[in-house]
Design a protein around this motif. Structure first.
Motif, PDB file in Angstrom:
ATOM      1  N   VAL A 194       1.117  -1.627  -0.217  1.00 34.83           N
ATOM      2  CA  VAL A 194      -0.051  -0.016  -0.731  1.00 34.83           C
ATOM      3  C   VAL A 194       1.257   1.295   0.176  1.00 34.83           C
ATOM      4  N   THR A 195       0.169   2.355  -0.231  1.00 28.90           N
ATOM      5  CA  THR A 195       0.801   3.526  -0.032  1.00 28.90           C
ATOM      6  C   THR A 195      -0.216   4.833  -0.057  1.00 28.90           C
ATOM      7  N   GLN A 196       0.441   5.612   0.953  1.00 28.64           N
ATOM      8  CA  GLN A 196      -0.604   6.721   0.858  1.00 28.64           C
ATOM      9  C   GLN A 196      -1.664   6.031   2.614  1.00 28.64           C
ATOM     10  N   VAL A 197      -0.829   5.287   3.352  1.00 29.91           N
ATOM     11  CA  VAL A 197      -1.938   4.466   4.181  1.00 29.91           C
ATOM     12  C   VAL A 197      -0.781   5.448   5.757  1.00 29.91           C
ATOM     13  N   VAL A 198      -1.361   5.575   7.063  1.00 27.39           N
ATOM     14  CA  VAL A 198      -0.683   5.626   7.960  1.00 27.39           C
ATOM     15  C   VAL A 198       0.022   4.994   9.167  1.00 27.39           C
ATOM     16  N   PHE A 199      -0.085   3.853   9.647  1.00 26.66           N
ATOM     17  CA  PHE A 199       0.082   2.795  10.437  1.00 26.66           C
ATOM     18  C   PHE A 199       0.199   3.364  11.955  1.00 26.66           C
ATOM     19  N   VAL A 200      -1.056   3.542  12.905  1.00 30.29           N
ATOM     20  CA  VAL A 200      -0.487   4.268  13.956  1.00 30.29           C
ATOM     21  C   VAL A 200      -0.328   3.250  15.264  1.00 30.29           C
ATOM     22  N   ASN A 201       0.750   2.674  16.042  1.00 30.51           N
ATOM     23  CA  ASN A 201       1.194   2.386  17.381  1.00 30.51           C
ATOM     24  C   ASN A 201       0.700   3.291  18.657  1.00 30.51           C
ATOM     25  N   GLY A 202       0.739   2.473  19.689  1.00 41.71           N
ATOM     26  CA  GLY A 202       1.054   3.039  20.593  1.00 41.71           C
ATOM     27  C   GLY A 202       1.873   2.204  21.310  1.00 41.71           C
ATOM     28  N   GLU A 203       2.800   2.520  21.901  1.00 44.02           N
ATOM     29  CA  GLU A 203       3.375   1.530  23.031  1.00 44.02           C
ATOM     30  C   GLU A 203       3.008   0.420  23.915  1.00 44.02           C
ATOM     31  N   LEU A 204       1.882   1.260  24.620  1.00 36.71           N
ATOM     32  CA  LEU A 204       1.446  -0.020  25.722  1.00 36.71           C
ATOM     33  C   LEU A 204       0.999  -1.050  25.018  1.00 36.71           C
ATOM     34  N   ASP A 205       0.290  -0.680  23.898  1.00 39.83           N
ATOM     35  CA  ASP A 205      -0.875  -1.314  22.803  1.00 39.83           C
ATOM     36  C   ASP A 205      -0.468  -3.010  22.986  1.00 39.83           C
ATOM     37  N   PRO A 206      -0.889  -3.991  23.705  1.00 46.97           N
ATOM     38  CA  PRO A 206      -0.394  -5.160  23.076  1.00 46.97           C
ATOM     39  C   PRO A 206      -0.880  -5.254  22.237  1.00 46.97           C
ATOM     40  N   TRP A 207      -2.585  -5.270  21.311  1.00 41.63           N
ATOM     41  CA  TRP A 207      -2.452  -5.452  19.262  1.00 41.63           C
ATOM     42  C   TRP A 207      -1.007  -5.386  18.580  1.00 41.63           C
ATOM     43  N   SER A 208      -0.742  -3.623  19.347  1.00 43.40           N
ATOM     44  CA  SER A 208       0.638  -3.212  18.093  1.00 43.40           C
ATOM     45  C   SER A 208       1.648  -4.707  17.745  1.00 43.40           C
ATOM     46  N   ALA A 209       1.653  -6.174  18.700  1.00 43.26           N
ATOM     47  CA  ALA A 209       2.100  -6.448  18.099  1.00 43.26           C
ATOM     48  C   ALA A 209       1.872  -7.402  16.915  1.00 43.26           C
ATOM     49  N   LEU A 210       1.021  -6.997  16.451  1.00 42.65           N
ATOM     50  CA  LEU A 210       0.498  -7.659  14.989  1.00 42.65           C
ATOM     51  C   LEU A 210      -0.254  -6.730  14.122  1.00 42.65           C
ATOM     52  N   SER A 211       0.717  -5.688  14.355  1.00 41.61           N
ATOM     53  CA  SER A 211       0.202  -4.142  13.734  1.00 41.61           C
ATOM     54  C   SER A 211       1.835  -3.389  12.546  1.00 41.61           C
ATOM     55  N   VAL A 212       1.855  -2.967  11.917  1.00 47.19           N
ATOM     56  CA  VAL A 212       2.834  -2.356  11.152  1.00 47.19           C
ATOM     57  C   VAL A 212       3.666  -0.751  11.956  1.00 47.19           C
ATOM     58  N   LEU A 213       4.976  -1.563  12.353  1.00 52.10           N
ATOM     59  CA  LEU A 213       6.139  -0.520  12.910  1.00 52.10           C
ATOM     60  C   LEU A 213       7.191   0.256  12.688  1.00 52.10           C
ATOM     61  N   GLU A 214       7.374  -0.747  11.314  1.00 48.29           N
ATOM     62  CA  GLU A 214       8.140   0.294  10.641  1.00 48.29           C
ATOM     63  C   GLU A 214       7.946   0.781   9.253  1.00 48.29           C
ATOM     64  N   ASP A 215       8.470   1.502   9.210  1.00 43.35           N
ATOM     65  CA  ASP A 215       8.014   2.417   7.918  1.00 43.35           C
ATOM     66  C   ASP A 215       7.949   1.557   6.191  1.00 43.35           C
ATOM     67  N   ILE A 216       7.215   0.890   5.467  1.00 41.99           N
ATOM     68  CA  ILE A 216       6.503  -0.126   4.866  1.00 41.99           C
ATOM     69  C   ILE A 216       7.404   0.494   3.215  1.00 41.99           C
ATOM     70  N   SER A 217       7.305   2.151   3.193  1.00 43.90           N
ATOM     71  CA  SER A 217       7.831   3.336   2.067  1.00 43.90           C
ATOM     72  C   SER A 217       7.354   4.566   3.359  1.00 43.90           C
ATOM     73  N   ASN A 218       8.278   5.086   2.451  1.00 44.76           N
ATOM     74  CA  ASN A 218       7.792   6.757   2.584  1.00 44.76           C
ATOM     75  C   ASN A 218       5.971   7.021   2.578  1.00 44.76           C
ATOM     76  N   ASP A 219       5.403   6.866   1.907  1.00 42.67           N
ATOM     77  CA  ASP A 219       4.400   6.920   1.532  1.00 42.67           C
ATOM     78  C   ASP A 219       3.553   5.905   2.496  1.00 42.67           C
ATOM     79  N   ALA A 220       3.760   5.137   3.313  1.00 47.95           N
ATOM     80  CA  ALA A 220       2.861   4.162   4.360  1.00 47.95           C
ATOM     81  C   ALA A 220       4.009   3.583   5.234  1.00 47.95           C
ATOM     82  N   PRO A 221       4.270   4.856   5.752  1.00 50.07           N
ATOM     83  CA  PRO A 221       4.964   5.007   7.363  1.00 50.07           C
ATOM     84  C   PRO A 221       3.975   4.558   8.787  1.00 50.07           C
ATOM     85  N   ALA A 222       4.843   3.970   9.333  1.00 52.77           N
ATOM     86  CA  ALA A 222       4.486   4.365  10.866  1.00 52.77           C
ATOM     87  C   ALA A 222       5.378   4.474  11.882  1.00 52.77           C
TER      88      ALA A 222
END
Length: 489
Positions: free
Chosen positions: A407-435
């Motif tokens: 994907v592009t032009q999607v921002v993935f946002v996660n909080g440090e405390l959130d246990p769900w973050s373990a299944l999410s995108v925590l590093e930039d996929i690209s400049n246009d799909a940042p974490a």
């Protein structure tokens, strides 16, 4: 999830007769409850609307339709302004999402129109009258995405929105849907905010309790971690003898008729105890974790939910009855309809089984994946077994790309405390799909507006999210202008 997917926080609901029911996902439900607490004025500009949807978007022989609810708010919209859609997840839609938060602020600042969709099978958006398990087969992620696509196409067919860019927003499971709308319908959706989105489906989600444990280790008070670990090891020790079981029942006010030596009832006991901590951290601040530690340090037990949230605190009047069969029966009650539907999705597509199978957590190894398999089979039939959920998980990850969606032009946002973050995108996929990773923040907090007490990192993250969305839809405007100019010449 409520978000979610809300997500699968192990919320425990207690009746006056003791333990009766737990829900796979507190994420979206808790998010809804918080938003619902924001009063909507009687003269609110929010309008309730309905749209006709196909029961099955992929079978031309299926001609049945149904009515899907959505909300509309247009008072900030100006000509050529964007269209913002807040995607509903595993719970009823509420107009409160159009009165506060990042999407609301974006609509104000960019002169946008706001909408919120309601997910099929949740709230008042009921495709079929469910009489048997066969009626559940239309509850799938591809069908839900197609519903959203049809809604958006219907909106932009209106002359006033013909030149509007479309931004979708979602949190928890609905955060998945936001990212996947941009993936599956890139010609329709221009940008997306995927908050706390567990985009990787997984049957044995052991990482959830690992993050819970890490949060208590990092932010708990002195001695808290060992107190929790020792308490759970003590539970395990008491289970090993008849006298120990008797003592455990006395200390925890467990009904005499509750046979907690049965494996599934024992798992329920440990699930209940662990979920007190899961519940705390999923929507925690460091201060709340510290307060919870202070309330349990030096005590024999940690049964009670956090004292600072009376809405969810157990109202225990009699003994606690741990009985797996009663839990299954509770899912079929009308008031637990939303939990029943989300559990179906978990058993057929996502897994998200919050287990204690890892050695890197505090709660002993007494919540196995097989417990959830048994729950799925007990609720929906023997065919809903381990193989079925694994097949569903593999299908979802294959279709949408897991933690590396294209994907592009999607921002993935996660909080440090959130246990769900373990299944999410925590590093930039690209400049246009940042974490965007927010220290000291929890599940879906970025979707709210700034308030006193929010850490600076959270406020800065919200500002960055808004700037990204503005950049993406503005770039789209520039490209469209160039294309129109070239075409006209």
């Amino acid at each position: 999830m409520y978000f979610k997917l809300a997500i699968l926080s192990l919320l425990n609901l207690f009746s006056v007769y003791g333990f009766e029911f737990f829900c796979f996902n507190d994420g979206y439900r808790r998010l809804i409850e918080e938003i619902k607490s924001i009063a909507v004025r009687p003269d609110s500009p929010i309008v309730t609307r309905w749209i006709e949807q196909k029961l099955d978007h992929f079978d031309s022989n299926e001609t049945r339709t149904w009515r899907m609810r959505y909300y509309e708010r247009l008072d900030y919209w100006r000509s050529h302004g964007p269209v913002y859609l807040y995607i509903g997840g595993e719970g009823p839609a509420t107009p409160g999402f159009l009165t506060t938060g990042v999407m609301y602020e974006l609509a104000q600042e960019t002169r946008g129109a706001m909408f919120m969709s309601e997910h099929r099978y949740y709230g008042k958006s009921q495709p079929v009258k469910r009489n048997n398990i066969e009626d559940m087969k239309f509850l799938t992620t591809p069908q839900a995405l197609a519903d959203i696509a049809n809604l958006l196409r219907t909106i932009v067919k209106k002359a006033i929105f013909r030149h509007s860019k479309i931004v979708v927003v979602g949190g928890s499971y609905a955060g998945n849907l936001a990212a996947w709308m941009r993936l599956v319908y890139p010609d329709l959706v221009n940008a997306a905010i995927a908050s706390s989105a567990p985009v990787l489906a997984k049957r044995d989600f052991y990482e959830y309790l690992e993050v819970v444990s890490k949060d208590y280790e990092q932010y708990g008070t002195s001695g808290c971690l060992e107190n929790i670990r020792n308490q759970f090891q003590r539970y395990e020790l008491l289970f090993q003898t008849e006298e120990g079981v008797k003592q455990l029942k006395q200390e925890n006010n467990i009904c005499d008729r509750s046979d907690i030596t049965k494996p599934e009832n024992k798992h329920l006991f440990f699930l209940t105890k662990a979920s007190n901590f899961s519940y705390t951290v999923q929507y925690a601040t460091p201060a709340k974790i510290q307060n919870h530690c202070s309330s349990i340090n030096g005590t024999k037990d940690t049964l009670g939910l956090p004292n600072d949230d009376q809405n969810y605190q157990s109202k225990k009047q009699n003994c606690e009855y741990y009985n797996f069969n009663n839990t299954v029966q509770a899912y079929h009650k009308e008031e637990n309809d939303q939990a029943y539907c989300w559990t179906y999705q978990s058993c057929t597509e996502f897994g998200y089984y919050q287990t204690a199978t890892s050695d890197n957590q505090l709660f002993t190894n007494n919540i196995p994946a097989e417990f959830y398999d048994k729950l799925c089979m007990s609720l929906f039939g023997e065919g809903f077994n381990k193989d079925k959920v694994n097949n569903g998980v593999n299908t979802i990850n294959s279709m949408y790309g897991g933690k590396s969606p294209n994907v592009t032009q999607v921002v993935f946002v996660n909080g440090e405390l959130d246990p769900w973050s373990a299944l999410s995108v925590l590093e930039d996929i690209s400049n246009d799909a940042p974490a965007v990773y927010i220290p000291r923040s929890s599940h879906c907090r970025d979707l709210f507006s700034n308030k006193d007490g929010d850490p600076d990192e959270l406020k800065q993250a919200r500002a960055r999210i808004k700037n990204l969305i503005k950049k993406w839809i503005r770039a789209g405007d520039i490209i469209s202008h160039i294309i129109n100019k070239v075409t006209s010449t």
